[in-house]
Design a protein around this motif. Structure first.
Motif, PDB file in Angstrom:
ATOM      1  N   PRO A   1      20.472  16.490  -1.422  1.00  0.00           N
ATOM      2  CA  PRO A   1      19.708  15.827  -2.405  1.00  0.00           C
ATOM      3  C   PRO A   1      19.966  14.308  -1.548  1.00  0.00           C
ATOM      4  N   LEU A   2      19.031  13.168  -2.959  1.00  0.00           N
ATOM      5  CA  LEU A   2      18.817  12.205  -1.341  1.00  0.00           C
ATOM      6  C   LEU A   2      19.628  11.674   0.214  1.00  0.00           C
ATOM      7  N   SER A   3      18.613  13.262   0.364  1.00  0.00           N
ATOM      8  CA  SER A   3      18.615  12.697   1.907  1.00  0.00           C
ATOM      9  C   SER A   3      17.597  11.802   2.403  1.00  0.00           C
ATOM     10  N   GLN A   4      17.222  11.302   3.606  1.00  0.00           N
ATOM     11  CA  GLN A   4      16.822  10.256   4.425  1.00  0.00           C
ATOM     12  C   GLN A   4      15.476  10.154   4.269  1.00  0.00           C
TER      13      GLN A   4
ATOM     14  N   VAL B   1      12.628   6.442   1.767  1.00  0.00           N
ATOM     15  CA  VAL B   1      14.014   6.536   2.232  1.00  0.00           C
ATOM     16  C   VAL B   1      14.772   4.883   2.335  1.00  0.00           C
ATOM     17  N   ASP B   2      14.146   4.206   0.841  1.00  0.00           N
ATOM     18  CA  ASP B   2      14.525   3.157   0.976  1.00  0.00           C
ATOM     19  C   ASP B   2      15.438   2.781  -0.635  1.00  0.00           C
ATOM     20  N   ARG B   3      15.360   4.732  -1.014  1.00  0.00           N
ATOM     21  CA  ARG B   3      16.143   4.951  -2.135  1.00  0.00           C
ATOM     22  C   ARG B   3      15.375   4.962  -3.258  1.00  0.00           C
ATOM     23  N   ILE B   4      14.386   4.155  -3.091  1.00  0.00           N
ATOM     24  CA  ILE B   4      13.192   4.700  -4.732  1.00  0.00           C
ATOM     25  C   ILE B   4      12.510   5.749  -4.824  1.00  0.00           C
ATOM     26  N   VAL B   5      12.030   5.702  -5.937  1.00  0.00           N
ATOM     27  CA  VAL B   5      11.397   6.600  -6.573  1.00  0.00           C
ATOM     28  C   VAL B   5      10.341   6.368  -6.405  1.00  0.00           C
ATOM     29  N   TYR B   6       9.525   7.370  -6.024  1.00  0.00           N
ATOM     30  CA  TYR B   6       8.315   6.630  -6.128  1.00  0.00           C
ATOM     31  C   TYR B   6       7.685   7.471  -7.328  1.00  0.00           C
ATOM     32  N   VAL B   7       6.850   7.350  -8.387  1.00  0.00           N
ATOM     33  CA  VAL B   7       5.660   8.308  -9.532  1.00  0.00           C
ATOM     34  C   VAL B   7       4.230   8.217  -9.064  1.00  0.00           C
ATOM     35  N   ASP B   8       3.964   9.089  -9.067  1.00  0.00           N
ATOM     36  CA  ASP B   8       2.106   9.600  -9.447  1.00  0.00           C
ATOM     37  C   ASP B   8       1.811  10.247 -10.560  1.00  0.00           C
ATOM     38  N   ILE B   9       1.452   9.425 -10.826  1.00  0.00           N
ATOM     39  CA  ILE B   9       0.789   9.780 -12.297  1.00  0.00           C
ATOM     40  C   ILE B   9      -0.730   9.946 -11.922  1.00  0.00           C
ATOM     41  N   SER B  10      -2.001  10.409 -12.673  1.00  0.00           N
ATOM     42  CA  SER B  10      -3.317  10.680 -12.564  1.00  0.00           C
ATOM     43  C   SER B  10      -3.652   9.517 -13.174  1.00  0.00           C
ATOM     44  N   SER B  11      -4.720   9.201 -12.741  1.00  0.00           N
ATOM     45  CA  SER B  11      -5.872   7.860 -13.100  1.00  0.00           C
ATOM     46  C   SER B  11      -6.068   7.445 -14.783  1.00  0.00           C
TER      47      SER B  11
ATOM     48  N   ASP C   1      17.456   3.804  -6.821  1.00  0.00           N
ATOM     49  CA  ASP C   1      17.243   2.104  -6.622  1.00  0.00           C
ATOM     50  C   ASP C   1      16.769   1.392  -6.947  1.00  0.00           C
ATOM     51  N   ASP C   2      15.340   1.885  -7.253  1.00  0.00           N
ATOM     52  CA  ASP C   2      14.213   1.535  -8.093  1.00  0.00           C
ATOM     53  C   ASP C   2      12.984   2.432  -7.980  1.00  0.00           C
ATOM     54  N   VAL C   3      11.654   1.432  -8.869  1.00  0.00           N
ATOM     55  CA  VAL C   3      11.299   2.862  -9.220  1.00  0.00           C
ATOM     56  C   VAL C   3       9.882   2.333  -8.797  1.00  0.00           C
TER      57      VAL C   3
ATOM     58  N   PRO D   1       7.588  -2.748  -6.819  1.00  0.00           N
ATOM     59  CA  PRO D   1       8.989  -2.224  -7.025  1.00  0.00           C
ATOM     60  C   PRO D   1       9.444  -2.629  -9.012  1.00  0.00           C
ATOM     61  N   LEU D   2       9.604  -1.757 -10.132  1.00  0.00           N
ATOM     62  CA  LEU D   2       9.120  -2.325 -10.959  1.00  0.00           C
ATOM     63  C   LEU D   2      11.132  -2.568 -11.578  1.00  0.00           C
ATOM     64  N   LYS D   3      12.064  -2.693 -10.804  1.00  0.00           N
ATOM     65  CA  LYS D   3      12.685  -3.122 -11.878  1.00  0.00           C
ATOM     66  C   LYS D   3      12.941  -4.395 -11.994  1.00  0.00           C
ATOM     67  N   LYS D   4      12.674  -5.185 -10.767  1.00  0.00           N
ATOM     68  CA  LYS D   4      12.846  -6.779 -11.020  1.00  0.00           C
ATOM     69  C   LYS D   4      11.906  -7.274 -11.973  1.00  0.00           C
ATOM     70  N   MET D   5      11.007  -6.989 -12.349  1.00  0.00           N
ATOM     71  CA  MET D   5       9.999  -6.729 -14.012  1.00  0.00           C
ATOM     72  C   MET D   5      10.910  -6.308 -15.410  1.00  0.00           C
ATOM     73  N   LEU D   6      11.261  -5.221 -15.224  1.00  0.00           N
ATOM     74  CA  LEU D   6      11.504  -4.119 -16.583  1.00  0.00           C
ATOM     75  C   LEU D   6      13.265  -4.329 -16.307  1.00  0.00           C
ATOM     76  N   THR D   7      14.344  -4.836 -16.351  1.00  0.00           N
ATOM     77  CA  THR D   7      14.967  -5.510 -16.212  1.00  0.00           C
ATOM     78  C   THR D   7      15.191  -6.635 -17.224  1.00  0.00           C
ATOM     79  N   GLN D   8      14.263  -7.692 -16.579  1.00  0.00           N
ATOM     80  CA  GLN D   8      14.389  -8.666 -17.595  1.00  0.00           C
ATOM     81  C   GLN D   8      14.643  -8.620 -19.180  1.00  0.00           C
TER      82      GLN D   8
END
Lengths: 355, 194
Positions: B34-37, B116-126, B157-159, B180-187
């Motif tokens: 898990p969390l490999s590079q 690779v940057d520990r950012i989770v990419y979530v791909d959702i349909s259109s 680390d981010d999404v 990435p969403l963290k900066k916006m969504l953690t305000q």
């Protein structure tokens, strides 16, 4: 001509009784005029000094502060006699301060619940919901302190005063949300992209016709990305920025943007993505003016204040808000409704600018 | 002498090939950590290896102008990404979280990746973008529910949100999602009607 001629170099002077008399007369007249004008100047200087002394001695300064449940008025008086002989009386909501002589007073900005006036040797303070007062006399400097205690006290939300400009000098940029393929929310008898454009057109006409300059970011029903809107807005010097959208329900929402933690530093004010940092307080004041105006115009519709990160507002170096108008089947839009909304927004802009 | 040297020359490439093969097998096994590079892809939530026991996942969803948190039972997967994928799928289709609001109809999870940057990419349909129908606060709450659902179930680390495999500028015309969403969504946000 009788008399003796005396030659001095190339000049010849005729000395006669008539000439001597004439010279004496001229000397007398000139001396008289000189003495008269000197006396007049001295009198004027003395009077001016006396007036200045009189003005200085009767200058009264009022300082004001506000605590929870009370207001403090501090009158700085010229001397001990003024302080000792000052009389303070309160009846109903009026506080009367009687002084021994006429005076000039410089008053600070007071809240709406206090009315200030001065007549003859007295100062009148009309304080809403006045309960009782307490008077303190202080020396060095001579001060008369009046504490006014009130019932039903509501401290107003603090906000930085906006820039003091008249509306006619301002450039107001209006961004009609969505457009083109991005229709936004479906609205009862239309769609958000069309509705916001109609409102933006109505509002810009009103602003341009009356006093200020309105600039539309979207002029037709075409697609514009957020990045293009930002670029378009940053092309010119903006006084205020309004983004128009539609809400999810039967209510108005007025948004101010929030910024990431640490954006309140001076350095952040120069970063492109946090230019709004220097204008957050002014944006709040503008949002409050809009909320009040919309509530006054549409008493049966809720007006909500919201704060969340909005990238379009975060990059604007001016007071910037996003307004959402109602979206409900029983709030159908027509020319009259759009005009009323535009009027309410215009009133808020004018009210904000006046401050 | 000539015969033995010929055999020796033939054996050298065989040994080299065998070494490369063994090395490849060992290296590819390392990717299962898990969390490999390297990038791990989950093509569809629920297709991972099921351990056999039940587990719980956290789903954060919008109710009115608030976000609510619930836990639902799901199959226990070996990889944490698949657990998180199950939670996102639950948020999107609302099989058990029936009182969720503001979620576009028909949106499906297409993938959940670790970068690779520990950012989770979530791909959702259109459908997520096409069927979105909300105002600025609605868009924010939708993004926040996705972000919180993912970060409640896995370390990230981010999404970063992808729509149908592509980066989009915005979902509903109010929030910017090219970062990435963290900066916006953690305000800290303020909705005064809540």
């Amino acid at each position: 001509m009788s008399g003796t001629n005396v030659c001095i170099g190339a000049y010849s002077i005729n000395i006669s009784i008539a000439n001597i008399r004439h010279v004496c007369y001229n000397v007398r007249v000139v001396t008289k005029r000189y003495v008269l004008s000197t006396v007049l100047v001295v009198v004027a200087v003395v009077l001016w000094q006396l007036a200045a002394m009189a003005m200085e001695s009767s200058n009264v300064t009022l300082r004001f502060s506000e605590q929870t449940g009370s207001f403090r008025f501090v009158f700085e008086l010229p001397d001990e006699t003024w302080l000792n002989q000052a009389k303070v009386a309160a009846s109903y909501s009026v506080i009367k301060i009687s002084l021994i002589d006429s005076f000039t007073i410089g008053a600070p900005k007071l809240p709406d619940s206090i009315k200030f006036s001065s007549r003859d040797n007295s100062i009148y303070l009309n304080v809403k919901n006045l309960d009782n007062i307490k008077v303190i006399r202080l020396n060095n400097p001579y001060r008369l302190v009046v504490d006014a205690y009130v019932t039903d006290y509501k401290k107003p939300e603090q906000s930085a005063p906006p820039e003091g400009k008249e509306l006619k000098q301002l450039t107001i940029v209006i961004d009609a949300g969505h457009g083109g393929n991005d229709i936004g929310l479906p609205v009862a008898n239309t769609k958000e992209s069309v509705l916001t454009l109609s409102l933006a057109n109505e509002l810009s006409k009103m602003i341009n016709a009356r006093s200020a300059k309105a600039v539309l970011i979207r002029k037709d029903d075409s697609s514009i990305t957020l990045a293009q809107r930002i670029t378009e807005a940053s092309k010119r010097r903006i006084s205020m920025f309004l983004s128009l959208h539609v809400s999810e329900g039967r209510y108005f929402s007025v948004y101010r943007t929030t910024l990431p933690a640490g954006s309140q530093t001076i350095a952040s004010r120069y970063k492109v993505d946090t230019l709004q940092a220097a204008y957050l307080e002014r944006s709040l004041a503008l949002a409050q003016a809009l909320e009040t105006s919309l509530k006054d115009t549409f008493s049966d519709v809720d007006v909500y204040h919201r704060e969340m990160p909005l990238p379009l507002l975060s990059v604007i170096a001016a007071p910037a808000v996003l307004i959402e108008i109602p979206n409900s089947s029983d709030f159908l839009y027509n020319a009259a409704i759009l005009k009323s909304i535009s009027e309410a927004i215009y009133k808020a802009l004018a009210s904000y600018a006046k401050k | 002498m000539r015969k033995s040297s010929t055999i020796f020359l033939l054996l050298i490439p065989i040994f080299v090939m065998a070494g490369i093969g063994i090395g490849y097998v060992l290296m590819s096994k390392g990717d299962d950590f898990p969390l490999s590079q390297s990038v791990v892809a989950l093509k569809e939530a629920g297709q991972g290896k099921v351990i056999g026991e039940e587990s719980t996942v956290t789903v954060v969803y919008r109710k009115g102008m608030e976000l609510k948190t619930t836990t639902i039972k799901t199959k226990k997967y070996f990889e944490p990404l698949k657990q998180a994928g199950a939670a996102v799928s639950e948020l999107l289709n609302g099989e058990h979280v029936t009182d969720r609001e503001g979620m576009p109809e028909g949106a499906k999870l297409l993938g959940l990746y670790y970068g690779v940057d520990r950012i989770v990419y979530v791909d959702i349909s259109s459908e997520l973008k096409r069927n979105f129908s909300g105002d600025a606060a609605g868009e924010f709450l939708l993004l926040k529910s996705l972000y919180d659902t993912i970060t409640s179930n896995i370390e990230a680390d981010d999404v970063f949100l992808l729509v149908n495999g592509k980066e989009e500028e915005t979902l509903g015309g109010h929030c910017y999602i090219k970062y990435p969403l963290k900066k916006m969504l953690t305000q800290e946000v303020k909705f005064n009607e809540t």
